[in-house]
Motif scaffolding. Sequence first.
Motif, short mmCIF file in Angstrom:
data_model
loop_
_atom_site.label_atom_id
_atom_site.label_comp_id
_atom_site.label_asym_id
_atom_site.label_seq_id
_atom_site.Cartn_x
_atom_site.Cartn_y
_atom_site.Cartn_z
N ALA A 1 0.83 -1.21 0.00
CA ALA A 1 0.00 0.00 0.00
C ALA A 1 0.87 1.26 0.00
N LEU A 2 2.02 1.21 0.62
CA LEU A 2 2.95 2.35 0.64
C LEU A 2 3.71 2.50 -0.67
N PHE A 3 3.99 1.38 -1.32
CA PHE A 3 4.87 1.36 -2.49
C PHE A 3 4.18 0.65 -3.66
N LEU A 4 3.25 1.32 -4.26
CA LEU A 4 2.46 0.72 -5.34
C LEU A 4 3.30 0.37 -6.57
N THR A 5 4.41 1.06 -6.79
CA THR A 5 5.19 0.85 -8.01
C THR A 5 6.41 -0.05 -7.81
N ILE A 6 6.65 -0.51 -6.61
CA ILE A 6 7.82 -1.35 -6.35
C ILE A 6 7.49 -2.79 -6.73
N PRO A 7 8.27 -3.37 -7.65
CA PRO A 7 7.93 -4.70 -8.16
C PRO A 7 8.24 -5.86 -7.21
N PHE A 8 9.18 -5.66 -6.28
CA PHE A 8 9.58 -6.78 -5.43
C PHE A 8 9.44 -6.37 -3.96
N ILE A 9 8.44 -6.94 -3.30
CA ILE A 9 8.24 -6.76 -1.86
C ILE A 9 7.99 -8.15 -1.29
N ALA A 10 8.81 -8.55 -0.32
CA ALA A 10 8.69 -9.91 0.21
C ALA A 10 9.10 -9.95 1.68
N ILE A 11 8.81 -11.07 2.31
CA ILE A 11 9.19 -11.31 3.71
C ILE A 11 9.47 -12.79 3.89
N ASN A 12 10.36 -13.11 4.81
CA ASN A 12 10.46 -14.48 5.28
C ASN A 12 10.56 -14.45 6.80
N ILE A 13 10.07 -15.50 7.41
CA ILE A 13 10.02 -15.58 8.86
C ILE A 13 10.87 -16.75 9.33
N ARG A 14 11.71 -16.47 10.31
CA ARG A 14 12.54 -17.50 10.94
C ARG A 14 12.22 -17.55 12.42
N ASP A 15 12.22 -18.75 12.96
CA ASP A 15 11.96 -18.94 14.39
C ASP A 15 13.26 -18.97 15.18
N PHE A 16 13.28 -18.23 16.30
CA PHE A 16 14.34 -18.39 17.29
C PHE A 16 13.99 -19.59 18.14
N GLU A 17 14.99 -20.34 18.56
CA GLU A 17 14.76 -21.42 19.52
C GLU A 17 14.82 -20.83 20.92
N LYS A 18 13.78 -21.06 21.69
CA LYS A 18 13.71 -20.55 23.06
C LYS A 18 14.90 -21.04 23.90
N ALA A 19 15.30 -22.29 23.69
CA ALA A 19 16.38 -22.88 24.48
C ALA A 19 17.73 -22.22 24.24
N THR A 20 17.92 -21.63 23.06
CA THR A 20 19.23 -21.05 22.75
C THR A 20 19.23 -19.52 22.69
N TYR A 21 18.06 -18.89 22.84
CA TYR A 21 17.99 -17.44 22.83
C TYR A 21 18.43 -16.89 24.18
N CYS A 22 19.19 -15.80 24.14
CA CYS A 22 19.63 -15.16 25.37
C CYS A 22 19.75 -13.66 25.14
N ASN A 23 19.35 -12.88 26.13
CA ASN A 23 19.62 -11.45 26.12
C ASN A 23 20.16 -11.07 27.49
N LYS A 24 20.57 -9.83 27.66
CA LYS A 24 21.27 -9.43 28.88
C LYS A 24 20.41 -9.56 30.13
N ASP A 25 19.09 -9.44 29.99
CA ASP A 25 18.21 -9.58 31.15
C ASP A 25 18.09 -11.03 31.64
N MET A 26 18.54 -11.96 30.80
CA MET A 26 18.44 -13.36 31.17
C MET A 26 19.68 -13.86 31.92
N ILE A 27 20.67 -13.00 32.02
CA ILE A 27 21.93 -13.41 32.69
C ILE A 27 22.02 -12.78 34.06
#
Length: 115
Positions: A89-115
């Motif tokens: 809707a924002l880019f009516l003239t752009i010929p290539f707009i795409a997405i892919n989704i990847r899952d993080f594994e909960k067991a291996t995800y870590c951020n600073k609040d988890m330490i």
Amino acid sequence: MPHFVIDCSKNILTLQQPDTIMQEVHKAATDTGLFDETDIKVRLNPFKEYYLVGGKKGDFIHVFANIMEGRTTEQKAILSKQIVSQLKALFLTIPFIAINIRDFEKATYCNKDMI
């Protein structure tokens, strides 16, 4: 969590402001109801020189979504369609707009609040 990284040709930024693009992706993700709005992260990477689309320079937008595992295939498909619809809707003239989704594994995800 989640992270949405938007790769695009730099020319895209002459059509819409970067903040507008990122806000639309953020809104689309929020509207699905799959994520807490305050957890959504969006980044934008414009490419000026080094890219090809169909063997030549051409405008494109590709969103890489990284989300925590546990969503169904149907939920991820809704998310994909919602984001691509908002960008289309924002880019009516752009010929290539795409997405892919990847899952993080909960067991291996870590951020600073988890330490």
